[in-house]
Write an enzyme that holds these catalytic residues in place. Structure first.
Site, PDB file in Angstrom:
ATOM      1  N   ASP B  53       0.816  -1.216   0.000  1.00  0.00           N
ATOM      2  CA  ASP B  53       0.000   0.000   0.000  1.00  0.00           C
ATOM      3  C   ASP B  53       0.853   1.272   0.000  1.00  0.00           C
ATOM      4  O   ASP B  53       2.056   1.218   0.249  1.00  0.00           O
ATOM      5  CB  ASP B  53      -0.896   0.005   1.243  1.00  0.00           C
ATOM      6  CG  ASP B  53      -2.120  -0.884   1.067  1.00  0.00           C
ATOM      7  OD1 ASP B  53      -2.509  -1.131  -0.085  1.00  0.00           O
ATOM      8  OD2 ASP B  53      -2.684  -1.319   2.100  1.00  0.00           O
ATOM      9  N   TYR B 111       7.858  -9.798   6.892  1.00  0.00           N
ATOM     10  CA  TYR B 111       7.610  -8.360   7.042  1.00  0.00           C
ATOM     11  C   TYR B 111       8.235  -7.874   8.347  1.00  0.00           C
ATOM     12  O   TYR B 111       8.249  -8.610   9.338  1.00  0.00           O
ATOM     13  CB  TYR B 111       6.099  -8.080   7.107  1.00  0.00           C
ATOM     14  CG  TYR B 111       5.391  -8.176   5.780  1.00  0.00           C
ATOM     15  CD1 TYR B 111       5.305  -7.076   4.945  1.00  0.00           C
ATOM     16  CD2 TYR B 111       4.793  -9.366   5.371  1.00  0.00           C
ATOM     17  CE1 TYR B 111       4.645  -7.146   3.723  1.00  0.00           C
ATOM     18  CE2 TYR B 111       4.131  -9.455   4.149  1.00  0.00           C
ATOM     19  CZ  TYR B 111       4.062  -8.338   3.333  1.00  0.00           C
ATOM     20  OH  TYR B 111       3.420  -8.417   2.125  1.00  0.00           O
TER      21      TYR B 111
END
Lengths: 253, 253
Positions: B53, B111
């Site tokens: 994003d 992540y």
């Protein structure tokens, strides 16, 4: 009315320098916009220790301004930080006497310049350090630094565009360089610096580190007082106005 | 035609996310623009391991694309880096067989999320870490992490807007948190992650650290499969797509 002294930091990346200019986003512009709001729309002029150019950062810039608001320092800090954009941060605010002047009373300034000396750039630091991919001899650069310390005429190392009148003699108390792996830190402390002086000094020191010049060339370059003898002004993003000292040093946090 | 696998990093700050969108600056858009130039104007479609994003960064995103150019990997890297903007950097390019697929062949994703846990923000890191000024109990957060590891239905911890059909069961191999002074690092490794999942997990872990929830609440939250039970999705700037693993792990640098 009372005078306030304010220490602040800013990320220079998205500013068109410090000084207010119509239609441009500047540090002074943002500060004065917020101060006007806090003074019923009346304009409040700030005075800084000195300007910084586009892309140049500050960790300890100092300003002063006069205000009719009677607010304690800690409240000033909170109120300003609440309204300022996220790339300016007020470190400290305090009342000072009316004869304090952020520019005229400076006794020492400190600048840092950061270089990332490795083949690969670090894209996350592209606005915060200068990427220099060629091999450097740090010891040679340290030698060159020793020739810069002391009182000299720095005409060779200041912008030819400088509009400052008067002497270009300045005293450098400290010119140093050291590295931690690929990260190189330059520190300059002095009575004052001419326009672009730190960025030109770093440029010449990198020339020395690359072997394009010798440390012993520095006295000769100083002597000749000719900006054309040295290379380009290095990029702004590695430069930080680190600290400004006044006579009452212990108060300047 | 040959297939290429490319590992890259990008600073998500100035991108409107990864995926190409008309009129927006996106990572895919910038990559495909450069690839078109390198293919006589013909469009070259890239496939990524997954999207990111707006504001989310990558240190080791992986893409593949097909090319008629016969160029060695190291030359591809140089050519792409020479033309890409300064907030994208190609780490590595290599030839792969035609059955390699950057999305379908993923076996593990990693992540990281970074939090700066101190009263004062760091304006120079405002786009790279999440500033959280309240006191945190790291031990409690570590306890909560243990409940997240393993195979669970993560419906509660994924965006209600998620359009992915099928199971929301994922396996988390590692969920960990540790701090170095005020810097907190979260690491998540798993078979795959649902939309917004890491950002929702971090948000809940910060709730635990603040004492708003107990570590032992996690199993119950997982069980209930209801996104409305947990708080907001945390800001994107602390999140980094760190690494993507494929079966041939040793080649993925």
């Amino acid at each position: 009315m009372g005078r306030l002294r304010c220490t602040l930091q800013y990320d220079g990346t998205l500013f068109n320098g410090f000084q207010i200019q119509p239609g441009q986003r500047t540090v002074q512009g943002e500060l004065e916009k917020v101060l006007a709001k806090m003074h019923k729309g009346r304009s409040v002029r700030i005075v800084a220790s000195g300007r910084t150019d586009s892309g140049v950062h500050a960790k300890g810039q100092v300003i002063h301004f006069d205000s009719f608001q009677r607010i304690p320092g800690e409240k000033w800090k909170q109120a300003l930080n609440a309204q300022l954009p996220s790339d300016i941060y007020i470190n400290h605010v305090e009342s000072v006497s009316d004869d304090f002047h952020a520019r005229f009373n400076v006794v020492e300034k400190e600048y840092h310049y950061y270089v990332l000396n490795q083949t690969q750039p670090d894209i996350f630091k592209r606005n915060y350090v200068y990427h220099f991919p060629y091999k450097l001899d740090i010891e040679k650069m340290k030698e060159a630094c020793r020739y810069l310390e002391g009182t000299h005429d720095f005409t060779t190392f200041s912008s030819a565009k400088a509009t400052v009148k008067g002497t270009k003699v300045r005293t450098i108390y400290q010119a140093s360089v050291w590295n931690n792996g690929s990260e190189i830190e330059f520190i300059f402390r002095g009575s004052g610096f001419l326009y672009n002086m730190v960025r030109i000094l770093v440029s010449v020191l990198l020339d020395v580190g690359q072997g394009k010049r010798n440390p012993e060339d520095i006295p000769d370059l100083l002597e000749k007082r000719d900006r054309r003898l040295v290379g380009k002004t290095i990029d702004p993003q590695g430069l930080y106005m680190w600290k400004v000292k006044y006579n009452d040093v212990e108060k300047n946090t």
